[in-house]
Each structure stands twice: as structure tokens, then as C-alpha cells.
Design a protein around this motif. Structure first.
Motif, short mmCIF file in Angstrom:
data_model
loop_
_atom_site.label_atom_id
_atom_site.label_comp_id
_atom_site.label_asym_id
_atom_site.label_seq_id
_atom_site.Cartn_x
_atom_site.Cartn_y
_atom_site.Cartn_z
N GLU A 73 0.86 -1.19 -0.08
CA GLU A 73 0.19 -0.12 0.02
C GLU A 73 0.85 1.38 0.06
O GLU A 73 1.91 1.33 0.72
CB GLU A 73 -1.04 0.11 1.34
CG GLU A 73 -0.42 -0.17 2.48
CD GLU A 73 -1.24 -0.47 3.84
OE1 GLU A 73 -2.34 -0.65 3.46
OE2 GLU A 73 -0.75 -0.60 4.79
N ASP A 74 0.29 2.22 -0.81
CA ASP A 74 0.86 3.66 -0.63
C ASP A 74 2.50 3.43 -1.22
O ASP A 74 3.16 4.44 -1.00
CB ASP A 74 0.92 4.22 0.68
CG ASP A 74 -0.47 4.17 1.31
OD1 ASP A 74 -1.46 4.88 0.72
OD2 ASP A 74 -0.74 3.78 2.36
N ARG A 116 -3.08 -1.69 -2.77
CA ARG A 116 -4.07 -0.25 -2.65
C ARG A 116 -3.22 0.71 -2.33
O ARG A 116 -2.11 0.92 -1.77
CB ARG A 116 -4.96 -0.77 -1.30
CG ARG A 116 -4.29 -0.65 -0.19
CD ARG A 116 -5.51 -0.98 1.03
NE ARG A 116 -4.56 -1.09 2.11
CZ ARG A 116 -5.15 -2.10 3.14
NH1 ARG A 116 -6.27 -2.70 3.01
NH2 ARG A 116 -4.63 -2.15 4.21
N ARG A 117 -3.80 1.73 -3.00
CA ARG A 117 -3.29 3.21 -3.04
C ARG A 117 -1.84 3.51 -3.49
O ARG A 117 -1.10 4.11 -2.91
CB ARG A 117 -3.47 3.80 -1.62
CG ARG A 117 -4.91 3.85 -0.91
CD ARG A 117 -4.93 4.39 0.42
NE ARG A 117 -4.03 4.00 1.43
CZ ARG A 117 -4.25 3.05 2.09
NH1 ARG A 117 -5.50 2.35 2.32
NH2 ARG A 117 -3.31 2.76 2.94
N ASN A 118 -1.33 2.38 -4.44
CA ASN A 118 -0.32 2.79 -5.15
C ASN A 118 -0.19 3.29 -6.41
O ASN A 118 -1.37 3.59 -6.97
CB ASN A 118 0.49 1.25 -5.54
CG ASN A 118 0.46 0.47 -4.28
OD1 ASN A 118 1.58 0.57 -3.28
ND2 ASN A 118 -0.38 -0.58 -3.88
N ASP A 158 -8.11 0.94 -5.44
CA ASP A 158 -7.76 2.42 -5.14
C ASP A 158 -6.45 2.72 -5.61
O ASP A 158 -5.83 3.52 -4.95
CB ASP A 158 -8.04 2.70 -3.63
CG ASP A 158 -8.18 4.22 -3.58
OD1 ASP A 158 -8.29 5.02 -4.33
OD2 ASP A 158 -8.00 4.64 -2.17
N ASN A 159 -5.74 2.27 -6.59
CA ASN A 159 -4.58 2.54 -7.07
C ASN A 159 -4.74 3.33 -8.36
O ASN A 159 -5.56 3.70 -8.87
CB ASN A 159 -3.72 1.30 -7.68
CG ASN A 159 -3.61 0.31 -6.37
OD1 ASN A 159 -2.86 0.39 -5.81
ND2 ASN A 159 -4.73 -0.84 -6.49
N THR A 160 -3.50 3.99 -8.82
CA THR A 160 -3.47 4.86 -9.66
C THR A 160 -2.47 4.20 -10.98
O THR A 160 -1.38 4.04 -10.38
CB THR A 160 -2.99 6.46 -9.49
OG1 THR A 160 -3.87 6.92 -8.53
CG2 THR A 160 -2.94 7.22 -10.67
N ASN A 196 -9.90 1.79 -9.32
CA ASN A 196 -8.44 2.22 -9.76
C ASN A 196 -8.59 3.19 -10.79
O ASN A 196 -9.42 3.41 -11.44
CB ASN A 196 -7.81 0.91 -10.42
CG ASN A 196 -7.66 -0.08 -9.30
OD1 ASN A 196 -6.70 0.20 -8.38
ND2 ASN A 196 -8.19 -1.22 -9.44
#
Lengths: 577, 577
Positions: A449-450, A481-483, A522-524, A546
Motif C-alpha cells: 500500500e501507498d 491499494r493506494r499505489n 484504489d490505485n493509480t 483504480n
């Protein structure tokens, strides 16, 4: 109070007293390296001081070994020595600067020092150590294990490159040989072009050569003509000649418990940065694998930034930077041993096949092994080990408590079922290195994550096979997630940002479900290449929430490829925004 | 009889009973290799059977391990493994067919069997063994560590040679590489011409090259053109390409007591034939180092036939044949470690300098060392060791019981004074090998009698130095009698039949008397070259009753040289008949 009670009380008071003294003493027990003759900044060899200081730490059960901030040099000459088998690196009789064998409850604090190594020496080896913290230092080499040459001229049959004095070489019998001021040879294996402006592997660059005998001529001091036709190269870029061996990994952790590495900059080493095997609980915080700024080099270390094999407990990597290394940022897996033959209904001979797994003795009496068919990597049975006879670093004979399943065939494989590591990788930056980002193969919970990825191959790869690398993998619960996936796949080492690459034979992919339970949320994805996901033989994957951003940062390619290539999978849910 | 007496008697009877059973059982305890799955003649790997049989021998304290006469093959795959430091050979993690570690009172009887080895495997390693006899077998390899090429054509800039199928090779990037059916590479170091008619090193032939990268072209199958100008070579002779390493000596004996080797033919091995270090009492009887008849090879083994380092007790060699090996027949010496620095009045750091002496840990608490000046090798003091700190295989720190002499300087050397071996070499034939016959360096009584020498260099050499080879020598009582020196010195490795070659600096030869007490009595010298004796820095030598016969078997040379070249000696008596 009778005599008996008095005696008991007296003994108790003694015990409490001793314990109390123990605690206070331990708190104060800080060993300073300068008390053992180490002098920062004067170029003298710190290895013997470390040797003596570690002996002292052991003796007085010191809690800390500290280095007043400065530069400390380490040479192999008088360093400790041990024959070490390091998974995915090269075994050898190694000189070791910090050999922490059986040491417990020690923090080594560099206080911002630079540790500078000379020649073939491995900085840290932890072996059956416990509660060790390594913090606040950097490591670098006076002469790197790899070499870099700036591309000056490209012709049909040759390329001219320039080697600065950082990378001494000689032409020997018409071939290029890298060396150092002591004339020690630094063998190289293959070479690869890096983009000197972007400071990453050149767009679509491939590894060249596997042998060290490039025919070469010296044109002038530092300028060497490589006599190899049809090399693809761009003037101004850099050829990185990879180290031929992985003999000097940065930090090797074997059979240890509770290790923390924090505030450590690994500017260079001759192998992986942090390699952890058969160990429990490892935390990396603010570990940076990156070329040192003032060296001007384009490569950091010569192999993977980190690597974890048959670990258990927790693996945590937070706030790390893994860039410009010669291989992946991490790979978390177990090891399969190949079944060579059945010796009795309950006995087999197994072999550690890959040379960099030799000596990886993971089969112990009492542990449970899984039995897998190698082409499908499908687990068809379990067996508890009764006894083990190790013939040598390759072959082991294993007797089990019960007879083995009838469906077992020679060529199958076994791996440990004794726990997998929970993994959390967060707030890390992974970029510009050769090959892939992270290879995930733990069957416990994995959370990614992140993080930011900018890798020439897949950012995230699910690998594992029992026929070539013999790496046990297969996730069960993996959250991504959130990467930020920032322009990945600008090189040749992948076919999507997130990818399955498990070595399952084509004919078995329909029945095998090697990886399971993957959530990508929730990644970009910033992409110049449409390929987001390429998977097969997966059971359970959710892709949701995403963000996909188009980029023009690299030449458009594969514009007709599908973003989601999904084959032989069950329960896959793709929710595109 | 009171109770106490009865109990004592009972215990005594038990002890006697146990002992008695022990003796009878031991007498019968013969282990047959075929009981462990070994099959002679079928090419199967005997190594695992030996492993299991040796375990059994240890368990039941067997007196004999026997091999029914036949051919037994040994492969490295499943052989035992140990990291072994072998003096004057190459250290490595070795696969070992017969690893006799801590084994006592065992005879291994091949009963005339052939032991055939495949690849990189060391046949025998005795380590802390006691009362071991090895008898009645031969050892050979399917692919030798060296290669032989028949010289077909000699031109100014090249030589064509022919390699039979015994010596597989390939041309790789224009260079010659030796290999085998498994494509394993057999590195080579230098090459040397042998006279195929006389089956010895060619007259005045020199070693060529030290690197493996000879430019070469394959002209036709087996015919290779070596692109090296000005090679001296005779068509029909044989170039022997020496093995690049000494990784697989035939029989290695370390730290062992009472070893006997009898009736053993060493047709080949990759290192020395019998190398003995830090051991007490060794007897070789009817040991033959010679090329196997049916191989047609000209070279037997790739290094010295035998070699003894820091041994004590007795060394006896009787009725042996040492021929056609790639180096001397024997060398009996100790080891000097170099004093690198003085750390305290009673403490020094020493280094084992020669790479093939690394790990030779001879300095132990309680032993007495001599202190010598390296240029003169003069002993100026003795010191008793109090404690030892081994840093690694090269460096050791030594604390002595008393302060060291003031005259000690860095660069001096230390060696053990803890006993030297009495030596008797009798009825041996030493011939046709590269270099010298026997190198004598024990300070106990040495008797060399009834042998035949036909060596291209000196037949007998007194060496020793503390600056290059670091071999402690210097005889005190050496009798050389009733030997035949048959046309020695037909090569480039000597300047007389009996010669001093100790590494004493020129300026020190006038004061040094390194070798003492030599008697040369009742020998026959058959010579084409007048040089009989060349000595310096000797105290006490008698040359008497020797028969000198002129020969025309080789081109006359050095006809004006003096038969006796004697410099800086005392008490030398030459009695010519």
C-alpha cells in the motif's frame, strides 16, 4: 520465619538482586568502536576493531555498539571468515566485516557514518542472531563489483565506450577485463544499457552477452572499442557491465529472529542488498538502495534490493527507496526441492536444484512438507518429516512418518508448510532498476500500500515454479491499494503492470489455481502502454476503484493490447471506473 | 570375602567381560561394500555406498572395509562434502569419495580393485584419523584434469596438435577450452612438451604460458592450431596441458596418526598423489604413481607424487614408483608464517603467505616456535606460544609466554620446533616427471638409500625459504647412499644431481649454514653432464665412495662446468675415487 523460609527468601533476594544489576548494567552497556582502535577518516582497516568489539559485546551482553559519525574503511584482509550459503546469491568462504553469529539483543548504530568497503568483503552476516537492530549508516565500495562505460560511438561492428578511473580495466589477450588498484579481477556476466538522462534502464534495452570474453581494443586511455557487431546502443547512454557473481551481499540474515534495519543507505554491494533466509520477523524502515550522489554512478547494487526466502512472522518494509539496482526490488518466496527418487514407501531423495539454493537446508525432522506436481505446481499431499540425512549441499534423503501418496512421481517437488510471512510494504519508492518491482509469493496476508512504482518490467509479479527457479509461491490473501504505477513496462521484463508469471505448464494452466485472493483497489495507473493486468490460473481477483491515466512519456506501444488479459481464472471481478 | 570386595570383583568381572567381547567382536568385524548397494562393473555410483559403509564401520568399530575385486565408479553428485585446506594444493569445498573423519583402526582393502572417478571429486581424505591402512587398489579418472595433444606440425607462428577423444575440448571465442562429456570445463595453467619415445619431459623443454587463453582454431576434428609464435616443439612429441588447479589430490592425510598405504596405484588425480599434513607416522609401500598402461597417456598425476608438511614420527617410503607426474616425487618440509607486525612485547601478528598454505593452522598454545630472519633463514630465537587468535585462514595473532627478542623485525618468520619426521626412502624409482626428484627438509634423521633417479632437474634438492614458498627446511643428518643417479638434469630444473636451492639471500649466504650433516656415500652417478653437486651455505658434507660413469645418452652440455660447485660452506669433504 523458619530456616527453610529464610533460605528461600535469601535465594530469592539474590536472584532479584542479580536480575536488578543485570538490567541496570545492560542499560549502560554501550560499546564504542573507537575503544577498539577504530579511527574514522584515516583509511585504516576497521574490520579487526569490529571483530574485537563484537567479542566484547557478546562477553558483556552489550545493548549497543556505536560508531561516532565518520568514515570507516573495511578491508577483507583481517575480517572474520565463514563459509556462507546465501539463497539467490553465491555461496563461498566469505570475509565478513560484521559477523553476528549467535549474538542477541544488540543495536549497531552508525550515527550517520559511512562504511566504505574494499574488495571482496560481505558487510553484514547475521546467523542465528536475535533482536538485532542495524541503524544509521551507509555502505559503499571504493571499487564497485560492476563497471560503467559511457557510450561514445556506435558502429555496425563495434561500440566505443569510455571508462572513468572509477572502473579500472585492462585488455588481456584481446579481451576486456575489469580490475582494481590491487589488480584483483572483477568478473562480469552480462551488460545492459542505461539511459543517462532519465537514469533508468534504456527504453526496451536488453541484456547482452553472458560471457566475459568480449573482444576489445583500447583506443586511448579509458576509451575501449568493443568488437561486437549489431549492438543496439545510443551515444551518451551508459553500458552497465553486471557483476559476474553475487559473493558480497550487503546484509545477509540467516536463521535469525527479530531484525530491524533502519536509516541504512546501501549505495553499493556485490549481491543483494538485504537477503533474509529462514528468519522470523524482519522490519526495514527507511532503507535506501540508491547510487551514492557523489559517485555519479548510474547503478546502485548488483542484484535485488531485498529478498526473503522461507521467512515467517512479519516482513515489514516502510518508507524505503529501491532504485537503480541490477534486479528486482524484492522477492518473497519459499523453496522447492526436487524429488529425485523414491527410496522406500516413506523415503525420498531430494535435490536443491538451483545452484544458488545449494546448502539451503530447510527440511528438518518434525516439519510438514507439501508435495506438488512440478508442471502444475498443484499441491496433492502433505507429509511430516521423521528424519533427514544430508548427503551434501545438493542432495538430502528424507524419511517421513507415513508412507507417501501413490500419485507421487519422480520430478515432483516438496516445500515447507511451516508458516509463511505476513507482509506489509508501504510508502516505498521502487524505480529505474533492471527488471521487475516486487515478486509476491507468501501464502499469509500480504498488504502492498501507498507505494510508487516505475519499473521497466511488471511492477508486481506473482511468480513461483518447481522446474526452473524452484521458488515456492502462490498468494492467498493479497491486497494492493493506494499505489501509484507510474509508466511501468518501459523495458523488456514484463507484459503488464500487475502480472502472473508462475511457471505452470501451458497444459496445466486450466486446472491449476496457484494464486488466490488478490484485491487491487484504489490505485493509480499512469500508462503509456494499455496493459494493466495479465493473469492466469488465479482463483479470486478483484480490480476496483483504480484510476487510469494516459501518459505520453514513452513511445506508444502495444496500443491494441487488451488492458486485462485473463486466462484460466475463476472469480475475477474487474470494475473499471 | 566381604560385601565391598564382592562388589569390586563383580565390577571387575563386568569390565573384563565387556572388554573381552569387544576384542572378539572387533576381530570379526569386516564390512563388505557390496552390502551397501555397491555394484562393481556396472558404472553405478559407489560414493553413497562408501558413505553408508563408513558410517557402519564407525558404529560397529569395524576393522576392515573390503571391496570384492572389480571396477567401482565414483561420482561427486552424492559424495561426502567438506571444506578442506590442503597444503600445497588448493583449498575448496570438496566432494570426497572416502571421507575418514575421526575414524580409527580401519583397513580399507580394495583387493585389487580399480577405483574410477568422474569429475571433481577427491578420492581419500583422512582427517584426525588413526591407524588407517589403505591397500590394494588403483585410482584413475574417466577424464583427466590435464590434457595431452600430439604435436603434428610446427610453424613459425603456430603449432598444430591432435587431441584424442580422451581429451575433449572446444574452441570458445577463439580460445582453447578443455571439457568433458558433461561440458564441465577443465582449466589449464601451463603446458610442457614430453618426449613420446622416451616417455619423459622433452630434452630441455620449458613450461609455456600461464594463462588459459591460447588463441586457437580447429582445423579438423581433433586437430587444433595453437596461434602462438615461436613455440619450440618436435613433431611426434606430446604437449601436456597442465591442470589449472590442484583441487582433487589422491590421498589427503591431515592431523592423523599411523597411516599405511600399500599396493596402491595412483594412475591419475587432480593434485598431489599423497599429501600429508600435521600427521605422525606414515608409511608408503609399493605405491605407484604412473600413467595407466591401457590409457596410453604420458602423464600420470598433475602435481607432486607425495608431499609431507609439518609431519612428525616416521615417514617411510619403500618400493615405490613415482614417474611421469607433473611435479616432484616428494617434498618434506615445515611451514614458515611471516611476522607482519609486533603488537606487544610478547605478541605478533603472523600471516600464512602462500595461498596454498592458507588455513594451515600449525600454531597452537603451548608449542615452541623458532624465530628466523627471512633473508638468511637463520634461527635467532625460540618462543613458547601462550595463546592464539585466528582472524581467518591467512592472519593469526600469537601471544607468547615471554617477550620476544629485540632483534626481531617485521618480515621475519616463525615455524614450529615441535618435532620433525625421521625419513627413510628406499628402493624407490623416481623418473620422467617434470622438475626434481626429492626435496629434503626434515631436521631429524633422513636416510635415502637404494633408489634410482632419472629426473630432468636435480635428483635431490635441499630447499627451504621464508620469502617465497615459506617452506621450513634445513637438514641436520642426511645420508644418501647406494642410489643410482641415472642421467639426471636433462631438463631445465636444476644445476647438479644433488643441489642446494634454499632461498638464502646472496648477501647472507656467507653467514647462513642452513643445511648441515649430509653424507653422500656409495652411490652411482651415470652422467652426460658433469655437474654432480652444487651447494652453498652448508656446514658438514661428505662425498665418498661414489662411482661416476660417463654417458652419451643425451647431448653433451656444460662440459666445462665443475662437478663440485661449493660456495660458502664449512666442513665439506669430497673424496673422488
Amino acid at each position: 520465619m523458619n530456616t527453610k523460609t529464610r533460605v528461600i527468601n535469601y535465594i530469592l533476594s539474590l536472584l532479584i538482586g542479580l536480575n536488578f544489576i543485570g538490567i541496570t548494567e545492560a542499560k549502560e552497556k554501550v560499546v564504542d568502536i573507537t575503544a577498539f582502535g577504530a579511527n574514522s577518516g584515516d583509511g585504516s582497516d576497521t574490520a579487526p576493531a569490529v571483530c574485537a568489539a563484537l567479542e566484547q559485546c557478546k562477553k558483556i551482553r552489550a545493548r549497543k555498539l556505536v560508531f561516532p559519525k565518520g568514515r570507516y574503511d573495511f578491508r577483507p584482509d583481517r575480517a572474520s571468515e565463514k563459509y556462507v550459503y546465501v539463497s539467490n546469491n553465491d555461496e563461498s568462504l566469505k570475509r565478513i566485516a560484521f559477523l553476528l553469529s549467535g549474538i542477541e539483543n544488540l543495536e549497531i548504530d552508525g550515527q550517520g557514518s559511512e562504511f566504505i568497503f574494499h574488495g571482496f568483503i560481505a558487510p553484514f552476516v547475521l546467523d542465528h542472531a536475535k533482536n538485532i537492530t542495524l541503524k544509521n549508516f551507509s555502505m559503499d565500495w571504493v571499487r564497485t563489483f560492476h563497471s560503467e562505460g559511457v557510450i561514445l560511438d556506435v558502429k555496425d561492428d563495434s561500440v566505443d565506450v569510455f571508462f572513468s578511473e572509477q572502473f579500472p580495466y585492462r585488455i588481456e589477450n584481446g579481451t576486456l577485463v575489469f580490475t582494481d588498484s590491487d589488480r584483483i579481477v572483477y568478473p562480469f556476466g552480462s551488460w545492459l544499457e542505461f539511459d543517462s538522462r532519465k537514469r533508468e534502464t534504456a527504453y526496451q534495452a536488453q541484456d547482452y552477452g553472458t560471457r566475459q570474453n568480449i573482444q576489445a581494443q583500447e583506443i586511448s586511455k579509458g576509451r575501449v572499442r568493443l568488437m561486437r557487431p549489431k549492438l543496439k546502443a545510443t551515444v551518451g547512454n551508459v553500458f552497465v557491465f553486471g557483476a559476474g557473481h553475487r559473493l558480497c551481499p550487503g546484509i545477509t540474515i540467516s536463521d535469525s529472529i527479530n531484525t530491524k534495519i533502519t536509516g541504512v543507505n546501501i549505495y553499493h554491494c556485490g549481491g543483494m542488498g538485504v537477503i533474509v533466509q529462514r528468519s522470523n520477523n524482519i522490519e526495514l524502515d527507511q532503507v535506501k538502495v540508491t547510487p551514492s550522489l557523489n559517485s555519479g554512478r548510474i547503478l546502485s547494487i548488483t542484484a535485488d534490493a531485498t529478498h526473503f526466502v522461507n521467512c515467517t512472522g512479519k516482513i515489514i518494509m516502510s518508507n524505503c527507496l529501491f532504485e537503480n539496482q541490477k534486479d528486482d526490488a524484492t522477492n518473497i518466496h519459499g523453496i522447492y526441492a526436487r524429488i529425485i527418487k523414491q527410496l522406500a514407501p516413506n523415503e525420498i531423495e531430494v535435490k536443491l536444484v538451483h545452484p544458488q539454493q545449494h546448502g539451503f537446508d530447510f527440511i528438518k525432522p518434525g516439519i510438514k512438507l507439501e508435495l506438488v506436481h512440478s508442471p502444475s505446481i498443484i499441491t496433492y499431499g502433505e507429509a511430516v518429516v521423521k528424519s533427514v540425512l544430508r548427503l551434501n549441499k545438493e542432495f538430502t534423503r528424507v524419511v517421513f512418518k507415513a508412507d507417501l501418496p501413490k500419485e507421487m512421481v519422480e520430478g515432483d517437488a516438496v516445500a515447507s508448510l511451516e508458516g509463511y510471512p505476513e507482509v506489509n510494504i508501504n510508502h516505498c519508492i521502487i524505480r529505474n532498476n533492471r527488471a521487475r518491482g516486487i515478486l509476491l509469493g507468501s501464502r499469509a496476508k500480504m498488504v502492498i500500500e501507498d507505494n510508487t512504482f516505475h519499473t521497466p518490467g511488471a511492477a508486481i509479479l506473482f511468480e513461483g515454479d518447481a522446474r526452473y527457479w524452484y521458488e515456492q509461491a502462490g498468494v492467498r490473501d493479497c491486497i494492493i491499494r493506494r499505489n501509484l504505477f507510474d509508466n511501468c513496462n518501459f523495458g523488456v521484463w514484463g507484459n503488464a503492470c500487475i502480472q502472473v508469471g508462475s511457471g505452470i505448464e501451458k497444459s496445466c494452466q486450466a486446472i491449476s489455481r496457484y494464486n488466490r485472493g488478490i484485491v487491487i483497489d484504489d490505485n493509480t495507473f499512469r500508462i503509456f502502454d494499455p496493459r494493466l493486468l495479465n493473469i492466469y490460473s488465479v482463483d479470486g481477483l478483484i480490480f476496483r476503484n483504480n484510476k487510469i491515466e494516459k501518459s505520453i512519456d514513452y513511445p506508444a506501444q502495444n496500443q491494441n493490447a487488451k488492458p486485462f488479459e485473463i486466462n484460466n481464472c475463476d472469480n475475477v471481478k474487474i470494475e473499471e471506473k
